[in-house]
Design a protein around this motif. Structure first.
Motif, short mmCIF file in Angstrom:
data_model
loop_
_atom_site.label_atom_id
_atom_site.label_comp_id
_atom_site.label_asym_id
_atom_site.label_seq_id
_atom_site.Cartn_x
_atom_site.Cartn_y
_atom_site.Cartn_z
N TYR A 236 0.74 -1.13 -0.14
CA TYR A 236 0.10 0.10 0.01
C TYR A 236 0.54 1.39 0.04
O TYR A 236 1.90 1.34 0.64
N ARG B 210 2.30 6.80 3.63
CA ARG B 210 2.43 5.76 4.24
C ARG B 210 2.72 4.64 3.52
O ARG B 210 1.95 4.43 2.27
N ASP C 163 5.79 -0.99 8.20
CA ASP C 163 4.78 0.22 8.04
C ASP C 163 5.76 1.40 8.16
O ASP C 163 6.24 1.76 9.24
N ARG D 141 -6.53 2.17 -1.08
CA ARG D 141 -7.37 1.27 0.10
C ARG D 141 -8.94 1.66 0.12
O ARG D 141 -9.58 0.62 -0.43
N GLU E 297 -14.18 0.25 4.91
CA GLU E 297 -14.14 -1.30 4.92
C GLU E 297 -15.02 -1.63 4.14
O GLU E 297 -16.18 -0.98 3.79
N GLY F 43 -9.57 -3.87 3.57
CA GLY F 43 -8.27 -4.26 4.41
C GLY F 43 -7.40 -5.15 3.97
O GLY F 43 -6.10 -5.24 4.00
N ASP G 50 -5.60 8.89 13.52
CA ASP G 50 -5.09 7.73 12.96
C ASP G 50 -6.23 6.54 13.02
O ASP G 50 -5.71 5.36 13.11
N GLU G 51 -7.37 6.74 13.57
CA GLU G 51 -8.49 5.79 13.49
C GLU G 51 -9.11 6.05 12.43
O GLU G 51 -10.17 6.73 12.07
N TYR H 126 -9.58 2.94 9.79
CA TYR H 126 -10.09 1.76 9.32
C TYR H 126 -11.05 0.97 10.39
O TYR H 126 -10.49 0.54 11.41
N ASP I 218 -5.83 -1.47 10.91
CA ASP I 218 -4.85 -1.16 9.84
C ASP I 218 -4.47 -2.41 9.06
O ASP I 218 -4.36 -2.41 7.80
N GLY J 51 -9.57 -1.79 15.61
CA GLY J 51 -10.26 -0.87 14.95
C GLY J 51 -11.46 -0.73 16.22
O GLY J 51 -11.15 -0.42 17.29
#
Length: 665
Positions: free
Chosen positions: A46, A70, A83, A261, A288, A309, A558-559, A561, A565, A575
């Motif tokens: 990704y 990223r 990552d 994604r 998702e 995902g 950072d939340e 998905y 992640d 999640g």
């Protein structure tokens, strides 16, 4: 933040959120190679923009930080995954974390698909299983790699694909028509070995072809009598779009970008009201998509696919064709991504933007004053289509003149097939002689980072209620609406209930409309089934997000998905269930809505060999957001087919006025 969020035309904010550019991808690759993170055996799973925290990006007087990206990497020589955050503008790696494989793997890479078939074709156990079924021509045997789900203890730490086999009789044949059911193969794609071949049951391979794509296959003349429908806009479209993807149309303003994604991502969706751009949603995407199959047989228990995902849905976007996929006056946008080597990959015409007429917006003939007025509705459509394995999905975001935002997902393609064990089998349909299709669901999670007139929002659950008979309701006919504030993250885990007309109102307690009530938007769910799996099942643990139609969380950058992640081979619990364990307050703060919706599919004969579109989605409607109907300024239609105000109008009015008076008598 309200004024800043509405001003997305400013170059700084828009440029900070725009899609990845080719020069940024190339620079990031050079840095990854230079610093030893991207080598010959390393695959880029990704690559995408790591968005700046909106609290700093949109702060008064702030200047955007240098853009960071990223990258998720997997080394097929060692099996190690990383990552990584890289900043091309600063020519540096910001961070690089090696992943613990027991906590999940980076998403599947394209190289694994071809690799798996090559490995399986050389395994004597699989060859024996095929020979037992009379299948000896390897050129016709397609090995279909599937995400592994939760690993068994002896599989922990490995990067595994579980595989089914299909017969493709000729290069033009539809292999999905001929599943070799009962055989499952486990492949470690790093060590390049078959770990196990399990021959559970021998079922006949269905023989009837399904070659809908071949001109002579249907076996009957094509239907006639369908005359052309031409859609034209001689003066061009009513929208404009700039180099950063900022799209303006009929008062709407939003920024369009694309992610490997999530696919389409929108930022800073706002609508004009008396000349002021009022924000509604800061960020919107499909975060998702999961397809759980409901056949618990030994060869299929693990069959659950996370298309975002595990497979990175956006990377499978189609190049759209004028007149086939999109009709009318179309504006296309390319999608610029990174391939598995980290090089620039462009999907031409991945995004389709157009307007379409949607019928009557509003209409009234008045019996008393004789007036007759109507307006036609239209909407802005931003869409893309993906093919993930056998299924194809179209994602259509609609922005309407009345302030509605709607998402429609159109599912089509070819259903996932199996052999049909026999009459009365409880977990699959029979589509053709001996050909089955397991029952399954398609469950999407829309991530809606709300900003209704600013960042401070709250959520109420609204329900229709019959008032009990009593002094206030002596006739028993009184109905009302209850309003329940959802104050914490645990309180805000809700199921839809169509019998109660349950909807969710997102309001701003700091901004009131002209009647003194909080401005808001309502989320209208379709109310179809959520995840139909036992709470202790593997898939429920991994896809807990899908067990509720609504989650509300406090914003954290950072939340992103809802299933975490690193979904691929993750044991579960990541999640939304992990984040909401803290039970943060969501009443009068910066909140994110997560809405689960989708289809529960019991395949029909009519779904074979290709499935007509089935749809799912949701609507966001303004609720006290405006001071009145926001479309009162829409002009009358003036085409040759519509002649308001003339003799036809007067005659029409007179006839109906007379009928109205008769009715009163």
């Amino acid at each position: 933040m309200t004024d800043t969020a509405a001003s997305i035309g400013t170059s700084t904010v828009a440029a900070a959120l725009a899609s990845s550019r080719p020069d940024e991808i190339a620079a990031a690759r050079r840095i990854l190679v230079r610093d030893g993170l991207l080598g010959e055996q390393t695959h880029v799973s990704y690559f995408g923009l790591l968005e700046q925290d909106k609290r700093t990006l949109l702060a008064d007087g702030a200047r955007p930080e240098a853009r960071r990206f990223r990258a998720m990497l997997v080394d097929f020589a060692s099996g190690a995954s990383h990552d990584v955050v890289v900043c091309p503008a600063e020519d540096r790696i910001v961070s690089a974390l090696e992943l613990d494989p027991a906590e999940g793997q980076v998403p599947v890479v394209l190289a694994e698909f071809g690799l798996v078939e090559e490995i399986v074709h050389q395994d004597e156990r699989w060859l024996a299983a095929m020979r037992k079924r009379g299948l000896t021509d390897l050129s016709t045997l397609r090995v279909n790699p599937l995400s592994a789900g939760v690993l068994a203890p002896d599989e922990a730490g490995r990067r595994i694909q579980r595989c089914f086999t299909f017969v493709q009789k000729t290069p033009d044949d539809l292999g999905w028509a001929h599943p070799v059911d009962g055989v499952t193969v486990m492949v470690d794609v790093v060590t390049r070995e078959v770990l196990d071949v399990i021959d559970y049951v021998e079922l006949p391979v269905p023989q009837e072809d399904g070659n809908f794509h071949l001109a002579d296959w249907v076996g009957k003349p094509q239907r006639t009598g369908l005359k052309p429908i031409e859609i034209t806009q001689p003066q061009g479209p009513s929208f404009s779009i700039d180099d950063d993807g900022v799209l303006s149309w009929a008062g709407w303003q939003l920024q369009v970008s694309f992610d490997q994604r999530e696919g389409l991502v929108f930022h800073n969706i706002s609508i004009a009201d008396d000349g002021v751009q009022r924000p509604v949603v800061y960020r919107a995407s499909i975060a998702e998509m999961m397809v759980p199959y409901g056949d618990p047989s030994p060869q299929r228990w693990f069959q659950n696919f996370f298309d975002c995902g595990e497979y990175l849905l956006g990377g499978f976007a189609n190049s759209l064709e004028l007149g086939c996929d999109c009709v009318g006056d179309i504006t296309y946008l390319d999608a610029t991504l990174a391939d598995n080597a980290g090089n620039v990959r462009v999907i031409p015409q991945a995004i389709c933007i157009h307007e379409e007429d949607t019928g009557i917006l509003w209409k009234h003939f008045d019996n008393w004053n004789g007036s007759s007025d109507s307006r036609r509705n239209r909407r802005l459509v931003v869409s893309f289509f993906v093919t993930v394995g056998n299924y194809d999905y179209g994602f259509y975001w609609y922005f309407s003149l009345d302030g509605n935002i709607e998402l429609e997902v159109k599912a089509t393609g070819v259903v996932f097939t199996s052999a049909y064990p026999g009459a009365g089998y409880a977990y699959a349909s029979e589509l053709a002689p001996g050909l089955g299709a397991p029952y399954h669901q398609h469950l999407f999670s829309a991530r809606l980072d709300m900003a209704v007139d600013g960042p401070v929002n709250a959520v109420d659950e609204l329900e229709a209620v019959l008032v009990p008979r009593g002094p206030a309701n002596p006739t028993g006919t009184g109905i009302t609406q209850t309003v329940t504030r959802l104050r914490t993250e645990k309180e805000a885990q809700r199921l839809a209930d169509n019998a109660r007309g349950r909807v969710w109102l997102v309001s701003n307690p700091g901004v009131q409309n002209r009647l003194g009530r909080d401005v808001g938007y309502v989320l209208y769910p379709e109310g179809k089934p959520a995840l139909l799996a036992d709470e202790q099942s593997d898939i429920h643990q991994r896809a807990t997000y899908a067990a509720k139609h609504l989650w509300v969380t406090a914003y954290e950058p950072d939340e992103l998905y809802p299933a975490g992640d690193f979904v691929n081979m993750h044991p579960g619990g990541a999640g939304l269930p992990a984040w909401t364990a803290a039970d943060r307050a969501v009443d009068g703060t910066d909140i994110v809505l997560w809405h689960t919706f989708g289809l529960t599919h019991f395949p029909r004969i009519e779904d074979w060999p290709i499935m007509p579109v089935d749809s799912a989605g949701f609507v966001l409607k303004p609720h006290g957001f405006f001071g009145a109907n926001p479309t009162l300024d829409i002009p009358e239609t003036t085409s040759d087919h519509c002649a308001p105000g003339g003799s036809h109008h007067e005659q029409h009015s007179g006839e109906h006025a007379a009928l109205g008076h008769e009715g009163h008598h």
